[in-house]
Design an enzyme around this catalytic site. Structure first.
Site, mmCIF file in Angstrom:
data_model
loop_
_atom_site.group_PDB
_atom_site.id
_atom_site.type_symbol
_atom_site.label_atom_id
_atom_site.label_comp_id
_atom_site.label_asym_id
_atom_site.label_seq_id
_atom_site.Cartn_x
_atom_site.Cartn_y
_atom_site.Cartn_z
ATOM 1 N N LYS A 13 1.026 -0.573 0.054
ATOM 2 C CA LYS A 13 0.289 -0.106 0.198
ATOM 3 C C LYS A 13 0.941 0.811 0.216
ATOM 4 O O LYS A 13 0.845 2.481 -0.545
ATOM 5 C CB LYS A 13 -1.218 0.003 1.487
ATOM 6 C CG LYS A 13 -0.415 -0.050 2.661
ATOM 7 C CD LYS A 13 -1.462 -0.645 3.307
ATOM 8 C CE LYS A 13 -1.180 -0.921 4.879
ATOM 9 N NZ LYS A 13 -0.136 -1.557 5.291
ATOM 10 N N ARG A 88 -5.859 2.786 11.991
ATOM 11 C CA ARG A 88 -5.218 1.359 11.827
ATOM 12 C C ARG A 88 -6.204 0.193 13.327
ATOM 13 O O ARG A 88 -6.233 -1.236 13.513
ATOM 14 C CB ARG A 88 -3.686 0.354 12.360
ATOM 15 C CG ARG A 88 -2.267 0.713 11.420
ATOM 16 C CD ARG A 88 -1.907 0.402 11.615
ATOM 17 N NE ARG A 88 -0.801 -0.750 10.690
ATOM 18 C CZ ARG A 88 0.193 -0.100 10.342
ATOM 19 N NH1 ARG A 88 0.346 1.444 10.615
ATOM 20 N NH2 ARG A 88 0.920 -0.672 10.300
ATOM 21 N N ARG A 127 12.047 -7.814 1.659
ATOM 22 C CA ARG A 127 12.562 -5.784 2.262
ATOM 23 C C ARG A 127 14.030 -5.801 2.501
ATOM 24 O O ARG A 127 14.128 -6.419 3.407
ATOM 25 C CB ARG A 127 11.142 -5.755 3.131
ATOM 26 C CG ARG A 127 10.418 -4.276 2.620
ATOM 27 C CD ARG A 127 9.486 -5.010 2.495
ATOM 28 N NE ARG A 127 8.440 -3.866 3.687
ATOM 29 C CZ ARG A 127 7.770 -3.740 3.912
ATOM 30 N NH1 ARG A 127 6.554 -3.732 2.920
ATOM 31 N NH2 ARG A 127 7.446 -2.438 5.482
ATOM 32 N N ARG A 160 14.361 -3.704 8.655
ATOM 33 C CA ARG A 160 14.651 -2.924 9.456
ATOM 34 C C ARG A 160 14.026 -4.105 10.672
ATOM 35 O O ARG A 160 13.282 -5.030 10.267
ATOM 36 C CB ARG A 160 13.080 -2.634 8.870
ATOM 37 C CG ARG A 160 13.357 -1.612 8.583
ATOM 38 C CD ARG A 160 11.480 -0.788 8.281
ATOM 39 N NE ARG A 160 10.282 -0.343 8.290
ATOM 40 C CZ ARG A 160 9.465 -0.481 8.140
ATOM 41 N NH1 ARG A 160 9.409 0.487 6.698
ATOM 42 N NH2 ARG A 160 8.154 -1.304 7.847
ATOM 43 N N ARG A 171 3.091 -8.763 13.678
ATOM 44 C CA ARG A 171 2.293 -7.574 12.883
ATOM 45 C C ARG A 171 1.441 -8.210 12.218
ATOM 46 O O ARG A 171 -0.148 -8.164 11.975
ATOM 47 C CB ARG A 171 2.985 -6.743 11.891
ATOM 48 C CG ARG A 171 4.057 -6.435 12.317
ATOM 49 C CD ARG A 171 5.510 -5.999 11.310
ATOM 50 N NE ARG A 171 5.158 -4.335 10.673
ATOM 51 C CZ ARG A 171 5.506 -4.052 10.030
ATOM 52 N NH1 ARG A 171 5.959 -4.351 9.544
ATOM 53 N NH2 ARG A 171 5.266 -2.994 8.999
#
Ligand code: AMP
Length: 214
Positions: A13, A88, A127, A160, A171
């Site tokens: 997103k 969220r 990532r 990260r 998550r």
């Protein structure tokens, strides 16, 4: 045009938000980026947010809501914005609605970028983020020109903390429990639009453009 991007972490997103903002010249408001900038600058907000982010948990609503409500009142938001990573939780969505009602305004589209959990876990393993400017890449889907170096500023790339496998699983659990209910929330308001986030980046973008108009 005011748009909310919904979808699991790693659904893409942020990338789509960037493309929308470029096309329509509106600001991209990413609460994750705002927190990361605060962490980098070692602000009080950054120190507080980091405790939660490193575990894959959500930062408490009270640390997020005012920040976003203030941001959308800024001059550059007059013609619209894309909210990425906010709201969220249902309380965040309600707080945003209340703030918008007070401004005599409303969200035009909530766009849910749908990607199954297995794909997310595969994607997030690849990532990489720039230590310096925060730009994100993917070793397979969006590689840098030179391996391990940021295309934008030349700094080193890292995984990260919140992209590490155990944190990703956490998550995703947090997403299903706290954020997925927003899909019903915006569906109830008649502004929900779903796109298949497993398609190529360009195809996802084309699907979004079809929704919001060229
Ligand atoms: P993101 O870059 O959007 O995936 O956000 C990274 C992390 O920042 C999340 O895992 C949360 O810990 C925190 N965060 C970002 N936006 C919010 C929000 N709206 N509410 C609570 N926590 C947030």
């Amino acid at each position: 045009m005011k748009i909310i991007m919904l979808g699991a972490p790693g659904a893409g997103k942020g990338t789509q938000a960037d493309k929308i903002c470029e096309k329509y010249s509106i600001p991209h408001i990413s609460t994750g980026d705002i927190f990361r900038a605060n962490i980098k600058n070692n602000t009080e907000l950054g120190r507080k947010a980091k405790e939660y982010m490193d575990k894959g948990a959500l930062v408490p609503d009270e640390l997020v809501v005012d920040l976003v409500v203030d941001r959308i009142k800024a001059d550059d938001c007059k013609n619209g914005y894309v909210l990425d990573g906010f709201p969220r939780t249902i309380p965040q969505a309600e707080a945003l609605d209340n703030a918008l009602v007070a401004l005599n305004d409303k969200v035009d589209y909530a766009i849910d970028v749908e990607v199954p959990d297995e794909n997310i876990i595969n994607r997030m393993g690849g990532r990489r983020a720039c230590v310096s400017c925060g730009a994100t890449y993917h070793v397979v889907y969006s590689p840098t020109k030179e391996e391990g170096k940021c295309d934008k500023c030349g700094s080193e790339l890292i995984i990260r903390d919140d992209d590490k496998p155990e944190t990703v699983k956490n998550r995703l659990n947090v997403y299903h429990e706290q954020t997925q209910p927003l899909i019903d929330y915006y569906n109830g308001k008649g502004i929900l639009n779903e796109v298949d986030g497993t398609m190529s980046m360009d195809d996802v973008f084309a699907a979004i453009i079809k929704i919001i108009g060229a």
